[in-house]
Design a protein around this motif. Structure first.
Motif, short mmCIF file in Angstrom:
data_model
loop_
_atom_site.label_atom_id
_atom_site.label_comp_id
_atom_site.label_asym_id
_atom_site.label_seq_id
_atom_site.Cartn_x
_atom_site.Cartn_y
_atom_site.Cartn_z
N GLY A 158 10.51 8.77 -1.19
CA GLY A 158 10.64 7.21 -1.39
C GLY A 158 10.77 6.45 0.16
O GLY A 158 10.72 6.64 1.26
N ILE A 159 9.75 5.93 0.14
CA ILE A 159 8.95 5.04 1.36
C ILE A 159 9.25 3.18 0.52
O ILE A 159 8.12 3.01 0.16
N ASP A 160 9.39 2.56 1.23
CA ASP A 160 10.05 0.67 0.65
C ASP A 160 9.35 0.26 1.90
O ASP A 160 9.74 -0.35 2.50
N SER A 161 8.46 -0.56 1.58
CA SER A 161 7.23 -0.75 -0.28
C SER A 161 6.44 0.07 0.40
O SER A 161 5.51 0.33 -1.14
N CYS A 162 5.48 0.09 1.47
CA CYS A 162 4.76 0.18 1.67
C CYS A 162 4.04 1.26 3.01
O CYS A 162 4.86 0.77 3.60
N GLY A 163 4.14 2.79 2.64
CA GLY A 163 3.65 3.85 3.93
C GLY A 163 2.19 3.84 4.24
O GLY A 163 1.51 4.21 3.57
N ARG A 164 1.96 3.45 5.58
CA ARG A 164 0.48 4.24 5.84
C ARG A 164 0.96 5.27 6.98
O ARG A 164 2.11 5.04 8.50
N VAL A 165 0.30 6.71 6.46
CA VAL A 165 0.95 7.58 7.41
C VAL A 165 0.04 8.00 7.86
O VAL A 165 -1.46 8.64 7.99
N TRP A 166 0.09 8.75 9.82
CA TRP A 166 -0.80 9.30 10.73
C TRP A 166 -0.37 10.51 10.87
O TRP A 166 0.94 10.85 11.23
N LEU A 167 -0.81 12.33 11.39
CA LEU A 167 -0.69 12.94 11.61
C LEU A 167 -1.40 13.22 12.97
O LEU A 167 -2.58 13.48 12.87
N ASN A 168 -0.96 13.30 13.80
CA ASN A 168 -1.17 14.51 15.02
C ASN A 168 -3.25 13.17 15.27
O ASN A 168 -3.78 13.59 16.01
N GLY A 169 -2.40 11.76 15.01
CA GLY A 169 -3.08 10.72 14.69
C GLY A 169 -4.52 10.65 14.48
O GLY A 169 -5.43 9.57 14.06
N SER A 170 -4.48 11.99 13.12
CA SER A 170 -5.13 11.56 11.82
C SER A 170 -4.86 10.94 10.93
O SER A 170 -3.41 11.28 10.58
N GLU A 171 -5.16 10.01 10.54
CA GLU A 171 -4.88 9.17 9.05
C GLU A 171 -4.62 10.34 7.91
O GLU A 171 -5.49 10.50 7.48
N LEU A 172 -3.43 9.92 7.07
CA LEU A 172 -3.53 11.07 5.85
C LEU A 172 -3.72 9.80 4.32
O LEU A 172 -3.81 10.12 3.26
N GLY A 173 -3.26 8.59 5.05
CA GLY A 173 -3.16 8.02 3.83
C GLY A 173 -2.28 6.73 3.87
O GLY A 173 -1.36 6.29 4.55
N VAL A 174 -2.06 6.21 2.46
CA VAL A 174 -1.42 4.88 2.03
C VAL A 174 -0.04 5.02 0.84
O VAL A 174 -0.87 5.92 0.27
N THR A 175 -0.04 5.02 1.62
CA THR A 175 2.05 5.55 -0.45
C THR A 175 2.30 4.22 -0.44
O THR A 175 2.69 3.10 0.16
N LYS A 176 2.38 3.49 -1.65
CA LYS A 176 2.71 2.43 -2.60
C LYS A 176 4.08 3.61 -3.65
O LYS A 176 3.16 4.47 -4.09
N GLY A 177 4.51 2.57 -4.17
CA GLY A 177 4.95 2.79 -4.63
C GLY A 177 6.95 3.31 -4.74
O GLY A 177 7.25 5.01 -4.14
#
Length: 951
Positions: free
Chosen positions: A123-142
């Motif tokens: 659960g991330i409210d309301s929008c999360g942008r995620v990186w691991l070790n400098g590389s972007e994994l993606g964006v989550t909504k909902g």
């Protein structure tokens, strides 16, 4: 990625396909804990490069994860029910968009396998942008749905840097207007999961039950090579796609039989709990395992007064235990899927669940629904994505019997598409959505806050819509539990039981969403909308649960438990009727006992033999042998748990009934023995001293008192303030909060004092004529009050009774009457007749927004005493209501939080003939006609005596 990614109406990007939530023997690492955190007022002000591995975050604050940043000193909470707290121009959101950057550095365990892995955010409210070790994994909504990202290719043994940028507002915010606090952050678990090659990628259990043959049909849908084993059923290595039929015990909310099993491959083993049940709609009813069910439900938001929706597991368990102990059998997960742990608890302990998608667009209603995403093609993927993630995550829970598309999002093609997808994906559960008023794409007819008359019409099949007439009917919201209330639950239950299609409902709601706050003196209270300086808010409308914020049951929950108890115990001409209102269980799992009381004192007790009674049936049992009594005799029969369960101890009372056996004896002869004496400015009659000019009682047996005199006002309840025009507005327009008392005459007779008064509001032409007739004999002072309307009354009365003040030292209260808790005209089923004792403080119900509370009804006698046992006693002829508090009704009316109520030196006592009912007009129907209090000719009698020591 352009900076407008959070304003894209489409779902997030980069996440893996949704799948069932499960734990397995594959390695997992919780990433919950202390993270580095920095809050910026906008994306433009946020630090650049925060996702880089070498970014220096040492000057940042720290924040626990899971958490909402507003509850840890970063920004402020805000509450709205309907209004969006930003300009409505979908999908755009304000440039002033608080942005919380989170960073965590973590190492892998030494034995972490060299396998694929995923990062899971629940659960991330309301929008999360995620990186691991400098590389972007993606964006989550909902916000209240999980997202998983492939991470194995980026992991290293030590020094992994996980960075998450969270935006308070996003396009997704338009779909999350869900009558709750706007709170932001990573508020559910973050987990790193190893996903072994050849493991269980996903699975769906199928465990139907044939109520005719008693057989279960068991299979699992999964990839080739996945097997299912259930040792207790002798099922070993059942391949995916194959079905086995065998005798089983079914699952229900009343008997939640689960079979332990394992879904497995050579690389991974997933423990599962299997409940066999089949949900169908037949004959206009929703049936489980061949039997119709009656939903005795609640709507549940996730809330904790310190941590908001970052709900501790012990609080989720407490919710389940409290629900089961108070005869709640169903939950609607309003208005989003809960933490998966809650659904596990529903499976284990037994609750029917309507699982609702993370969707509500209520704020568009203020705009005539113009621009509502529900019918806008650019939002179709978002609607389907939210429903898909809900169903895939929760598909294996036997407790879930209905999928809900969301709440208060009007209607449109996107909801219809979500319904079609859901029905195709999981035909084993019907689809619910209240906003489909014509029932074009849902399977059950659902309404919220329909009044009793409308429910009666629906039950009588008077609906002109033929499709609706053929469907089961549910009240997805009813009994609005805001403040003191709800009233009228009994009449709803009677309708549910009268009409087979009316299959119950879900009280709004489970818990008050108060947030703990300290005042200037360090005293704790619960805050609501507006307490954090919000410009737009909906006040205390977020305080509308049957639990107080600290999870203390309110009187409304106690009333619910009594009204919807699964066993009904009533009197018959020759004995006791015990009726079984369970859907599936016989009464063999309960013990029955009886207690006989004379004037509230137990004189006999024993066990009661009750035969096996099947669901929907009743049995009549003879009265136990009862001793002769000269006082008022009441027989109380209780149905209890003989052994402890997972949710209640042995002896827990599931249901009770109280039967009158011997009526109360006639009251003593009217007091007429003492003579009235006149001394200067005082009149003396028995133990009473009166002001000669006003006729007011000033002392009683040497104790200073003031009054009693006629009183019509109560501190309005939330329900009094609801609807338009509200009862409160009519009462205030009629001046009932500022009545004036005119003494027309003080008549002194040989053995009687008669005080004639007129009580009326200033500036208006109506009032009440009130005559006080005082008589006395040895030790008793008797008052007969006669009331008659004068003029044309424009409204109902809040209360009709007397108010008086007595010494504050009289803080110990004992009474013989209905109790132990508060009761009102339309909310009194939980009150039984007996003797009770409480302190004045214990008589109060600390509603978050102070209001009328603490009324005890059907009182025979009342004692108020000090520590040494001295005080006064008041007897009714025959009955009266009372409340006692250390502040006046006016002070209670003026208070906005519990800390506003300062105890005074006096004890303020209300002695009432009647009060207006409660109803649910804060959001729903008002007080039923039979519980409305009107100005009319009335009379009541009380007798006052002094008490010199312990009774």
């Amino acid at each position: 990625m352009p900076p407008s990614y959070f304003e894209d109406p489409a779902p997030g990007r980069g996440s893996l396909a949704p799948r069932a939530a499960f734990a397995s023997d594959a390695r997992a690492v919780s990433l919950n804990g202390t993270w580095r955190f920095h809050l910026s007022p906008s994306l433009a002000a946020a630090p650049e490069g925060m996702h880089a591995e070498d970014f220096d975050d040492r000057a940042w604050d720290t924040l626990p994860v899971p958490a909402h940043w507003q509850l840890h000193g970063h920004g402020k909470p805000a509450y709205t029910n309907v209004h969006y707290p930003f300009p409505v121009q979908p999908p755009e959101v304000p440039s002033d968009n608080p942005t919380g950057d989170h960073r965590l550095t973590f190492d892998l365990p030494a034995d972490w396998p060299d396998e694929p892995a995923v990062l899971r955010f629940d659960g991330i409210d309301s929008c999360g942008r995620v990186w691991l070790n400098g590389s972007e994994l993606g964006v989550t909504k909902g916000s209240r749905l999980p997202s998983e990202f492939a991470a194995g290719h980026l992991l290293r043994p030590r020094g992994n840097v996980l960075a998450v940028r969270v935006h308070q507002w996003s396009a997704g915010s338009y779909l999350e207007d869900q009558d709750m606090w706007w709170l932001s952050g990573i508020f559910r678990d973050v987990t790193l999961l190893s996903r072994p090659s050849g493991g269980v990628a996903d699975y769906q259990l199928h465990a139907g039950y044939d109520h005719v043959t008693g057989e279960g049909a068991l299979s699992v849908t999964a990839a080739d090579g996945v097997l299912l084993s259930v040792p207790a059923l002798g099922v070993e290595d059942l391949p995916a796609g194959e079905t086995v039929r065998l005798p089983v015990e079914p699952w229900s909310a009343e008997s939640p039989r689960l079979y332990a099993g394992v879904v497995h491959t050579a690389a991974e083993r997933v423990p599962v709990r299997i409940g066999f049940r089949t949900v169908v709609i037949a004959d206009g009813q929703l049936k489980v395992n061949g039997a119709p069910v009656l939903f005795r439900g609640v709507n549940r938001h996730e809330h904790h007064p310190e941590s908001g929706r970052a709900l501790p597991r012990e609080s989720a368990l407490a919710d389940i235990e409290l629900m089961k102990r108070h005869n709640v059998n169903a939950v609607r997960t309003s208005h989003y899927p809960p933490d998966p742990y809650f659904l596990e608890l529903c499976d284990v302990h037994g609750l029917w669940v309507i699982d609702e998608s993370d969707l509500e667009t209520h704020g568009f209603g203020d705009l005539g629904w113009a621009g509502n995403p529900s019918d806008d093609p650019q939002w179709t993927d978002a609607y389907l994505d939210r429903m898909r993630r809900t169903v895939e995550r929760d598909k294996n829970h036997p407790s879930i019997v209905l999928w809900s598309l969301g709440n208060e999002a009007q209607t449109g093609r996107n909801l219809a598409a979500a319904a079609r997808w859901t029905r195709e994906r999981d035909p084993s559960r019907p689809v619910h959505y209240e906003g489909d008023f014509e029932c074009e794409y849902v399977d059950v007819y659902s309404r919220m806050y329909a009044d009793h008359e409308e429910v009666d019409r629906i039950g009588r099949q008077e609906d002109p819509n033929a499709r609706r007439r053929a469907m089961p009917f549910l009240l997805c919201e009813f009994g609005h539990a805001m403040g003191n209330g709800p009233g009228g639950l009994l009449e709803y239950r009677e309708l549910f039981e009268r009409y087979p299609r009316c299959q119950g409902g879900f009280v709004w709601e489970w818990i008050d969403h108060g947030l703990t706050r300290l005042d200037a003196e360090g005293r704790a209270y619960f805050a609501y909308g507006g307490d954090f300086g919000e410009q737009i808010h909906d006040g205390n409308f977020v305080i509308d649960g049957v639990l107080h914020p600290d999870r203390t049951p309110s009187p409304g929950l106690v009333e619910f438990a009594k009204v919807f108890e699964p066993v009904r115990i009533t009197a018959t001409a020759g004995g006791i009727r015990v009726a079984n209102h369970y859907d599936f269980l016989s009464l063999e799992h309960l013990s029955f006992s009886w207690a006989y009381e004379e004037d509230g004192v137990a004189v006999a007790s024993g066990d009661l033999a009750v035969p096996s009674v099947h669901p929907g049936q009743s049995a009549e049992v003879p009265l136990p042998p009862l001793p002769d009594v000269t006082g008022e005799g009441w027989l109380t029969v209780r149905a209890t748990l003989p052994e402890a369960t997972a949710w209640a101890p042995a002896g827990h009372v599931v249901a009770w009934g109280q039967l009158p056996v011997v009526p109360a004896p006639l009251p003593p002869t009217a007091a007429t023995g003492a003579a009235l004496r006149f001394e200067g400015a005082e009149l003396h009659l028995g133990a009473g001293t009166f002001d000669a000019a006003t006729g007011l009682l000033t002392t009683l047996g040497g104790h200073r008192v003031h009054g009693p005199r006629l009183d019509l006002w109560r501190a309005p309840t939330d329900n009094d303030r609801g609807s338009a025009p509200s009862e409160e507005s009519q009462w205030r327009a009629a001046g009932l909060h500022r009545l004036q008392h005119r003494v027309a005459a003080v008549k002194r007779r040989e053995a009687e004092l008669v005080v004639r008064t007129r009580v009326a509001p200033p500036g208006l032409g109506f009032g009440l004529l009130a005559d006080y007739h005082w008589t006395a004999d040895a030790g008793r002072l008797r008052l007969r009050v006669e009331v008659e309307p004068d003029g044309e009354w424009p409204c109902t009365l809040p209360r009709l009774g007397l108010r008086m003040a007595v010494p504050g030292s009289f803080g110990a209260v004992a009474w013989f009457g209905a109790g132990p808790g508060e009761a009102y005209a339309d909310s009194r089923q939980a009150a039984r007749v007996g003797r009770f004792a409480r302190s004045v403080e214990e008589l109060q119900t600390p509603y978050v927004y102070p209001q009328e509370n603490g009324n005890r009804t059907d009182t025979r006698w009342l004692r108020l005493t000090s520590a040494d046992g001295a005080g006064i006693r008041i007897d009714g002829e025959p009955l009266f209501d009372f409340s006692a508090r250390r502040w006046t009704s006016e002070e209670l009316d003026a208070a906005r939080h519990t800390v506003d109520l300062e105890p005074g030196e006096l004890l303020h006592l209300n002695l009432d003939l009647a009060q207006h009912g409660l109803g649910t007009a804060s959001c729903g129907p008002g007080v039923l006609p039979q519980y409305r209090l009107h100005a009319q000719k009335a009379g009541f009698t009380l007798t006052f005596t002094t008490v010199d020591g312990p009774a």
